[in-house]
Motif scaffolding. Structure first.
Motif, PDB file in Angstrom:
ATOM      1  N   GLN A 304       0.810  -1.206   0.000  1.00  0.00           N
ATOM      2  CA  GLN A 304       0.000   0.000   0.000  1.00  0.00           C
ATOM      3  C   GLN A 304       0.849   1.264   0.000  1.00  0.00           C
ATOM      4  OE1 GLN A 304      -2.729   0.167   3.288  1.00  0.00           O
ATOM      5  NE2 GLN A 304      -3.508   2.211   2.762  1.00  0.00           N
ATOM      6  N   HIS A 305       1.969   1.224   0.736  1.00  0.00           N
ATOM      7  CA  HIS A 305       2.781   2.435   0.916  1.00  0.00           C
ATOM      8  C   HIS A 305       4.099   2.403   0.130  1.00  0.00           C
ATOM      9  CE1 HIS A 305       0.034   3.864   4.004  1.00  0.00           C
ATOM     10  NE2 HIS A 305       0.107   2.681   4.595  1.00  0.00           N
ATOM     11  N   GLY A 306       4.306   1.367  -0.676  1.00  0.00           N
ATOM     12  CA  GLY A 306       5.509   1.300  -1.489  1.00  0.00           C
ATOM     13  C   GLY A 306       6.790   1.139  -0.689  1.00  0.00           C
ATOM     14  N   VAL A 307       6.717   0.395   0.400  1.00  0.00           N
ATOM     15  CA  VAL A 307       7.888   0.179   1.258  1.00  0.00           C
ATOM     16  C   VAL A 307       8.657  -1.042   0.774  1.00  0.00           C
ATOM     17  CG1 VAL A 307       8.650  -0.342   3.617  1.00  0.00           C
ATOM     18  CG2 VAL A 307       6.744   1.243   3.228  1.00  0.00           C
ATOM     19  N   GLY A 308       9.976  -0.981   0.816  1.00  0.00           N
ATOM     20  CA  GLY A 308      10.814  -2.102   0.408  1.00  0.00           C
ATOM     21  C   GLY A 308      11.248  -1.983  -1.037  1.00  0.00           C
ATOM     22  N   THR A 309      11.925  -3.017  -1.498  1.00  0.00           N
ATOM     23  CA  THR A 309      12.473  -3.047  -2.858  1.00  0.00           C
ATOM     24  C   THR A 309      11.837  -4.173  -3.637  1.00  0.00           C
ATOM     25  OG1 THR A 309      14.604  -2.237  -2.031  1.00  0.00           O
ATOM     26  CG2 THR A 309      14.589  -3.262  -4.210  1.00  0.00           C
ATOM     27  N   GLN A 310      11.412  -3.886  -4.849  1.00  0.00           N
ATOM     28  CA  GLN A 310      10.840  -4.920  -5.711  1.00  0.00           C
ATOM     29  C   GLN A 310      11.879  -5.415  -6.709  1.00  0.00           C
ATOM     30  OE1 GLN A 310       7.071  -3.113  -7.222  1.00  0.00           O
ATOM     31  NE2 GLN A 310       6.130  -4.893  -6.250  1.00  0.00           N
ATOM     32  N   THR A 311      11.888  -6.721  -6.907  1.00  0.00           N
ATOM     33  CA  THR A 311      12.831  -7.303  -7.854  1.00  0.00           C
ATOM     34  C   THR A 311      12.205  -8.529  -8.526  1.00  0.00           C
ATOM     35  OG1 THR A 311      15.085  -8.176  -8.110  1.00  0.00           O
ATOM     36  CG2 THR A 311      13.896  -8.838  -6.137  1.00  0.00           C
ATOM     37  N   ASP A 312      12.689  -8.831  -9.707  1.00  0.00           N
ATOM     38  CA  ASP A 312      12.236 -10.018 -10.425  1.00  0.00           C
ATOM     39  C   ASP A 312      13.334 -11.069 -10.299  1.00  0.00           C
ATOM     40  OD1 ASP A 312      11.304 -11.973 -12.059  1.00  0.00           O
ATOM     41  OD2 ASP A 312      10.993 -10.700 -13.808  1.00  0.00           O
ATOM     42  N   LEU A 313      13.102 -12.046  -9.426  1.00  0.00           N
ATOM     43  CA  LEU A 313      14.125 -13.061  -9.174  1.00  0.00           C
ATOM     44  C   LEU A 313      14.304 -13.996 -10.369  1.00  0.00           C
ATOM     45  CD1 LEU A 313      13.330 -14.033  -5.473  1.00  0.00           C
ATOM     46  CD2 LEU A 313      15.029 -12.410  -6.315  1.00  0.00           C
ATOM     47  N   LEU A 314      13.383 -13.970 -11.306  1.00  0.00           N
ATOM     48  CA  LEU A 314      13.479 -14.840 -12.476  1.00  0.00           C
ATOM     49  C   LEU A 314      14.142 -14.145 -13.662  1.00  0.00           C
ATOM     50  CD1 LEU A 314       9.961 -16.541 -12.335  1.00  0.00           C
ATOM     51  CD2 LEU A 314      12.131 -17.407 -11.470  1.00  0.00           C
TER      52      LEU A 314
END
Length: 315
Positions: A304-314
């Protein structure tokens, strides 16, 4: 995409009152919900143990957790690992989270809930709170418990006097020289240590006291003696786990020595404390669904708040 949540990310999205609410709901619902999962423990050829909790499941949540921890008592932090949050729809890895943070929060706050349910009611806030072992889990227990009741004083003991002094500086109160000193002064006693022999025996206590023991969560660890456990209204989170690797195992007591589970108390299947002079003990081991309860809450807030890091492990 997988969201990576570090300790600081998790502390930014977790809040004690909301966490205790989902934990309480989990305890109420697990009696009729899916299996509690498995807790796998193995010794290592190093000074530590490896633990896996699989799978974390709760009714109404279309996801599950797998937790892998390393426990090395001589290190700080002593617990290191990761929680994998997977979609129940297609197995997608939704998030990777620091397990030490989730574990400390769910363990400490669930223990605060159990303590509040079992300890003698004290609407005037005249009781003294005792803490034996001033680490991360004690920190969360005190935070959670103080959101539900107040205390006129806090007494603390830790094998490391500097850590006890730091705990007192954060929470008030005073440091004492031994576990027995804490039991003598306190009405409610929280223990979260690495002890492998009893820190308190029945002779160290008085009628009406409550004890919450978090340290006996692996074979060989023990904080409370068999005579204290046997003479108390003893409540656990899971009878068989408590008898195989928790407080009952360490004291060589059968699963039937546990008079109730916390879920049974919260569902009113057991009356709990019925006398102001009864000794009560809450001695949980920790269950996989508790990881999911807080991991799912953290993930929802992070999304909801955009916390953390997003990544594509594939990728």
């Amino acid at each position: 995409m997988t969201r990576i949540l570090t300790r600081s990310n998790l502390e930014a999205v977790l809040e004690p009152t909301a966490c205790m609410a989902v934990l309480e709901e989990g305890f109420r619902s697990t009696g009729s919900g899916p299996a509690t999962g498995q807790r796998v423990l193995t010794d290592l050829p190093f000074p530590g143990t490896a633990t896996a909790l699989i799978p974390g499941l709760l009714p109404g949540i279309d996801a599950y957790t797998v937790k892998v921890n390393a426990k090395f008592p001589a290190t700080r932090p002593a617990l290191r690992g990761v929680i994998c949050l997977h979609s129940g729809h297609d197995g997608e890895l939704l998030a990777l989270m620091d397990s030490a943070t989730i574990t400390a929060w769910r363990t400490g706050l669930a223990a605060a809930l159990g303590t509040h349910v079992l300890a003698t009611p004290d609407p005037g806030g005249d009781a003294v709170l005792g803490v034996i072992g001033a680490g991360a889990q004690a920190e969360l227990m005190v935070r959670g418990l103080r959101s539900m009741r107040s205390f006129r004083d806090v007494v603390v003991h830790d094998a490391d006097p500097a850590r006890a002094a730091a705990f007192v500086a954060r929470h008030g109160g005073r440091a004492l020289g031994s576990p027995a000193d804490v039991a003598s002064a306190a009405d409610v006693v929280l223990l979260a240590t690495w002890a492998r022999r009893p820190l308190l025996r029945l002779a160290d206590t008085r009628p009406g006291q409550h004890f919450t023991s978090l340290g006996a969560d692996e074979p060989g660890k023990q904080e409370l003696s068999a005579d204290l456990l046997a003479s108390s209204l003893l409540v656990v989170d899971d009878r068989e786990l408590a008898a195989s690797m928790g407080a009952l195992a360490a004291a060589d007591l059968p699963a039937t020595a546990a008079k109730a589970t916390l879920g049974e108390l919260l569902r009113n299947d057991h009356p709990g404390r019925t006398s102001a002079t009864t000794h009560t003990v809450y001695a949980p081991v920790g269950l996989p669904w508790q990881d999911l309860a807080l991991a799912w809450l953290a993930y929802q807030h992070a999304e909801q708040h955009g916390v953390g890091t997003q990544t594509d492990l594939l990728a």
